[in-house]
Design a protein around this motif. Structure first.
Motif, PDB file in Angstrom:
ATOM      1  N   ASP A  47       0.769  -1.155  -0.127  1.00 30.67           N
ATOM      2  CA  ASP A  47      -0.015  -0.027  -0.023  1.00 30.67           C
ATOM      3  C   ASP A  47       0.694   1.213   0.251  1.00 30.67           C
ATOM      4  OD1 ASP A  47      -1.632   2.062   0.734  1.00 30.67           O
ATOM      5  OD2 ASP A  47      -2.833   1.001   2.074  1.00 30.67           O
ATOM      6  N   ARG A  48       1.925   1.297   0.858  1.00 36.37           N
ATOM      7  CA  ARG A  48       2.825   2.567   0.946  1.00 36.37           C
ATOM      8  C   ARG A  48       3.489   2.597  -0.327  1.00 36.37           C
ATOM      9  NH1 ARG A  48       4.481   3.991   6.126  1.00 36.37           N
ATOM     10  NH2 ARG A  48       6.782   3.704   5.828  1.00 36.37           N
ATOM     11  N   MET A  49       4.007   1.324  -1.114  1.00 37.78           N
ATOM     12  CA  MET A  49       4.753   1.648  -2.378  1.00 37.78           C
ATOM     13  C   MET A  49       3.825   2.336  -3.367  1.00 37.78           C
ATOM     14  SD  MET A  49       7.926   1.195  -3.163  1.00 37.78           S
ATOM     15  CE  MET A  49       7.855   2.810  -3.848  1.00 37.78           C
ATOM     16  N   HIS A  50       2.636   1.622  -3.262  1.00 32.04           N
ATOM     17  CA  HIS A  50       1.557   2.311  -4.245  1.00 32.04           C
ATOM     18  C   HIS A  50       1.378   3.526  -4.161  1.00 32.04           C
ATOM     19  CE1 HIS A  50      -2.123   2.321  -6.411  1.00 32.04           C
ATOM     20  NE2 HIS A  50      -2.913   2.872  -5.448  1.00 32.04           N
ATOM     21  N   THR A  51       1.297   3.874  -2.998  1.00 28.42           N
ATOM     22  CA  THR A  51       0.992   5.591  -2.737  1.00 28.42           C
ATOM     23  C   THR A  51       2.297   6.351  -3.093  1.00 28.42           C
ATOM     24  OG1 THR A  51      -0.345   4.758  -0.799  1.00 28.42           O
ATOM     25  CG2 THR A  51       0.380   7.180  -0.849  1.00 28.42           C
ATOM     26  N   VAL A  52       3.475   5.792  -2.890  1.00 29.40           N
ATOM     27  CA  VAL A  52       4.459   6.754  -3.123  1.00 29.40           C
ATOM     28  C   VAL A  52       4.758   6.565  -4.693  1.00 29.40           C
ATOM     29  CG1 VAL A  52       7.167   6.564  -3.226  1.00 29.40           C
ATOM     30  CG2 VAL A  52       5.813   6.113  -1.233  1.00 29.40           C
ATOM     31  N   ASN A  53       4.509   5.722  -5.321  1.00 30.78           N
ATOM     32  CA  ASN A  53       4.418   5.785  -6.863  1.00 30.78           C
ATOM     33  C   ASN A  53       3.514   6.482  -7.296  1.00 30.78           C
ATOM     34  OD1 ASN A  53       6.603   3.905  -6.923  1.00 30.78           O
ATOM     35  ND2 ASN A  53       5.412   2.082  -7.179  1.00 30.78           N
ATOM     36  N   HIS A  54       2.252   6.472  -7.054  1.00 31.22           N
ATOM     37  CA  HIS A  54       1.309   7.383  -7.183  1.00 31.22           C
ATOM     38  C   HIS A  54       1.752   9.018  -7.204  1.00 31.22           C
ATOM     39  CE1 HIS A  54      -2.519   8.821  -8.909  1.00 31.22           C
ATOM     40  NE2 HIS A  54      -2.762   9.223  -7.456  1.00 31.22           N
ATOM     41  N   PHE A  55       2.170   9.177  -6.037  1.00 34.07           N
ATOM     42  CA  PHE A  55       2.361  10.603  -5.793  1.00 34.07           C
ATOM     43  C   PHE A  55       3.385  10.896  -6.655  1.00 34.07           C
ATOM     44  CE2 PHE A  55       4.567  13.828  -3.062  1.00 34.07           C
ATOM     45  CZ  PHE A  55       3.585  14.897  -3.181  1.00 34.07           C
ATOM     46  N   GLU A  56       4.611  10.153  -6.796  1.00 36.19           N
ATOM     47  CA  GLU A  56       5.603  10.842  -7.640  1.00 36.19           C
ATOM     48  C   GLU A  56       5.120  10.949  -9.010  1.00 36.19           C
ATOM     49  OE1 GLU A  56      10.213   9.234  -8.345  1.00 36.19           O
ATOM     50  OE2 GLU A  56       8.765   7.679  -7.971  1.00 36.19           O
ATOM     51  N   HIS A  57       4.124  10.070  -9.528  1.00 39.87           N
ATOM     52  CA  HIS A  57       3.774  10.364 -10.687  1.00 39.87           C
ATOM     53  C   HIS A  57       3.020  11.767 -10.661  1.00 39.87           C
ATOM     54  CE1 HIS A  57       1.613   9.782 -14.646  1.00 39.87           C
ATOM     55  NE2 HIS A  57       0.376  10.042 -13.821  1.00 39.87           N
ATOM     56  N   ILE A  58       2.156  12.143  -9.952  1.00 42.90           N
ATOM     57  CA  ILE A  58       1.565  13.336  -9.743  1.00 42.90           C
ATOM     58  C   ILE A  58       2.497  14.414  -9.759  1.00 42.90           C
ATOM     59  CG2 ILE A  58      -0.216  14.716  -8.589  1.00 42.90           C
ATOM     60  CD1 ILE A  58      -1.438  12.478 -10.133  1.00 42.90           C
ATOM     61  N   LYS A  59       3.482  14.251  -8.990  1.00 43.39           N
ATOM     62  CA  LYS A  59       4.473  15.172  -8.803  1.00 43.39           C
ATOM     63  C   LYS A  59       5.092  15.842 -10.268  1.00 43.39           C
ATOM     64  CE  LYS A  59       7.905  15.506  -5.912  1.00 43.39           C
ATOM     65  NZ  LYS A  59       8.979  15.260  -5.006  1.00 43.39           N
ATOM     66  N   TYR A  60       5.205  14.715 -11.141  1.00 45.01           N
ATOM     67  CA  TYR A  60       5.935  15.315 -12.264  1.00 45.01           C
ATOM     68  C   TYR A  60       4.555  15.386 -13.630  1.00 45.01           C
ATOM     69  CZ  TYR A  60      10.336  13.787 -10.909  1.00 45.01           C
ATOM     70  OH  TYR A  60      11.313  13.471 -10.017  1.00 45.01           O
ATOM     71  N   SER A  61       3.642  14.799 -13.197  1.00 46.36           N
ATOM     72  CA  SER A  61       2.456  15.143 -14.196  1.00 46.36           C
ATOM     73  C   SER A  61       1.658  16.239 -13.896  1.00 46.36           C
ATOM     74  CB  SER A  61       1.564  13.906 -14.499  1.00 46.36           C
ATOM     75  OG  SER A  61       0.957  13.525 -13.502  1.00 46.36           O
ATOM     76  N   ALA A  62       1.502  16.663 -12.664  1.00 47.81           N
ATOM     77  CA  ALA A  62       0.318  17.695 -12.297  1.00 47.81           C
ATOM     78  C   ALA A  62       0.858  18.269 -11.091  1.00 47.81           C
ATOM     79  CB  ALA A  62      -0.940  17.127 -11.896  1.00 47.81           C
ATOM     80  N   PRO A  63       1.860  19.221 -10.969  1.00 48.35           N
ATOM     81  CA  PRO A  63       2.462  19.743  -9.821  1.00 48.35           C
ATOM     82  C   PRO A  63       1.613  20.405  -8.821  1.00 48.35           C
ATOM     83  CG  PRO A  63       3.977  20.241 -11.661  1.00 48.35           C
ATOM     84  CD  PRO A  63       2.703  19.559 -12.233  1.00 48.35           C
ATOM     85  N   GLN A  64       0.656  21.160  -9.406  1.00 47.96           N
ATOM     86  CA  GLN A  64      -0.239  21.771  -8.524  1.00 47.96           C
ATOM     87  C   GLN A  64      -1.155  20.910  -7.779  1.00 47.96           C
ATOM     88  OE1 GLN A  64      -0.393  24.989  -7.689  1.00 47.96           O
ATOM     89  NE2 GLN A  64       0.811  25.965  -9.469  1.00 47.96           N
ATOM     90  N   GLU A  65      -1.369  20.040  -8.586  1.00 45.47           N
ATOM     91  CA  GLU A  65      -2.204  18.694  -7.579  1.00 45.47           C
ATOM     92  C   GLU A  65      -1.409  18.122  -6.602  1.00 45.47           C
ATOM     93  OE1 GLU A  65      -5.767  16.184  -7.078  1.00 45.47           O
ATOM     94  OE2 GLU A  65      -5.395  18.184  -7.942  1.00 45.47           O
ATOM     95  N   ALA A  66      -0.200  17.943  -6.961  1.00 46.76           N
ATOM     96  CA  ALA A  66       0.841  17.250  -6.040  1.00 46.76           C
ATOM     97  C   ALA A  66       0.828  18.174  -4.586  1.00 46.76           C
ATOM     98  CB  ALA A  66       2.189  17.183  -6.596  1.00 46.76           C
ATOM     99  N   VAL A  67       0.942  19.642  -4.638  1.00 46.12           N
ATOM    100  CA  VAL A  67       0.739  20.162  -3.737  1.00 46.12           C
ATOM    101  C   VAL A  67      -0.462  20.165  -3.094  1.00 46.12           C
ATOM    102  CG1 VAL A  67       0.827  22.768  -2.958  1.00 46.12           C
ATOM    103  CG2 VAL A  67       2.296  22.080  -4.665  1.00 46.12           C
ATOM    104  N   ARG A  68      -1.618  20.135  -3.530  1.00 47.70           N
ATOM    105  CA  ARG A  68      -2.892  19.927  -2.818  1.00 47.70           C
ATOM    106  C   ARG A  68      -3.109  18.688  -2.095  1.00 47.70           C
ATOM    107  NH1 ARG A  68      -7.887  17.840  -3.372  1.00 47.70           N
ATOM    108  NH2 ARG A  68      -7.371  16.814  -5.136  1.00 47.70           N
ATOM    109  N   ILE A  69      -2.447  17.455  -2.552  1.00 44.81           N
ATOM    110  CA  ILE A  69      -2.869  16.319  -1.985  1.00 44.81           C
ATOM    111  C   ILE A  69      -1.671  15.785  -1.122  1.00 44.81           C
ATOM    112  CG2 ILE A  69      -4.099  15.416  -4.063  1.00 44.81           C
ATOM    113  CD1 ILE A  69      -1.833  13.745  -4.889  1.00 44.81           C
ATOM    114  N   HIS A  70      -0.774  16.558  -0.886  1.00 48.31           N
ATOM    115  CA  HIS A  70       0.580  16.257  -0.059  1.00 48.31           C
ATOM    116  C   HIS A  70       0.337  15.961   1.291  1.00 48.31           C
ATOM    117  CE1 HIS A  70       4.506  17.205   1.951  1.00 48.31           C
ATOM    118  NE2 HIS A  70       4.648  16.321   1.301  1.00 48.31           N
TER     119      HIS A  70
END
Length: 283
Positions: free
Chosen positions: A191-214
């Protein structure tokens, strides 16, 4: 905007509940995924039988050989791409037919043909842009649904293994206690690895969204770590069993040091996109 699907709906570290599941063995390697290549071959063979994309969206039953989420997702993604390509191909054919008609008109009335060509080009360019936007929305929808399915499966695995672990504790079975505690820890770490991978993808594909969900991501990972600590803490009620089980489980936990490192390096640092945007606007 990328829509973030929160990793878990019941992030409560102390909300363990027993279920009436049968005490089946937990195979740590039973959920290994098949390769995309094999799944693509299978989906192409069945392409004339059903639309896997529509079936996936509507959660319809797949043929038996698509027996896990990964296979279903790959089949749905391949069918979605084929549907989109067919739509674009048809549009380009219609566009070419319209241009051919303009060329015929041009032989008799060049001025009218020029006006027609301009209108046709504008209309088909708008249609093409709309199709591209629609295709991207379909892709986002499919990925979002896949993430929900993956998270639901992870949550179910955690519930099952925790139930089995608690029953093993009640029976004092050291072998099963070790087995199911390891299984529970592995499910949490996946679960943790899945979450990390998803967040890493969001950081590069949608930086503003990454800030919101951080904050949500950090909280989810923190609660996951708390649940692992609580599961380990249950051993303290049984000192003799703890003496036998804890050393092996703590050694097992070292396997997941890389996930902890990823959390430290990828997730915990707060995204800087807002500050960068402000600095750019001031320049």
């Amino acid at each position: 905007e990328t829509n973030y699907h929160q990793p878990q709906n019941d992030d409560k570290p102390d909300s363990w509940q027993n279920s009436s599941e049968e005490d089946e063995d937990y195979d740590e390697d039973s959920d290994e995924e098949e390769t995309d290549k094999n799944t693509k071959i299978s989906s192409s063979e069945d392409a004339n039988v059903m639309d896997f994309y529509e079936a996936y969206l509507r959660q319809k039953e797949f043929p038996h050989k698509y027996n896990n989420e990964h296979k279903k997702f790959v089949a749905a993604k391949e069918r979605m791409k084929k549907n989109q390509q067919h739509k674009i191909t048809k549009l380009l054919q219609e566009w070419q037919a319209a241009r051919d008609h303009v060329n015929e008109v041009r032989k008799a009335d060049p001025k009218t043909a020029d006006n027609m060509a301009k209108e046709i080009t504008e209309r088909f360019q708008n249609l093409y842009a709309a199709y591209e936007k629609e295709d991207e929305a379909e892709k986002e929808q499919l990925i979002g649904l896949h993430l929900q399915h993956v998270q639901a499966a992870l949550n179910e695995k955690k519930r099952e293994t925790m139930d089995k672990y608690m029953r093993a504790l009640e029976k004092g079975d050291a072998i099963k206690i070790t087995k199911y505690l390891r299984g529970y820890i592995k499910a949490e770490e996946k679960d943790r690895m899945h979450t990390v991978n998803h967040f890493e993808h969001i950081k590069y594909s949608a930086p503003q969204e990454a800030v919101r969900i951080h904050p949500v991501i950090v909280n989810h990972l923190r609660l996951s770590e708390q649940r692992i600590d609580q599961a380990m803490g249950m051993l303290k009620r049984y000192p003799e069993i703890e003496a036998m089980v804890r050393p092996e489980v703590e050694e097992f936990l070292k396997r997941f040091d890389s996930i902890a490192n990823s959390i430290r390096d990828v997730v915990l640092p707060e995204p800087k996109v807002e500050q960068e945007v402000e600095a750019t606007s001031q320049t």
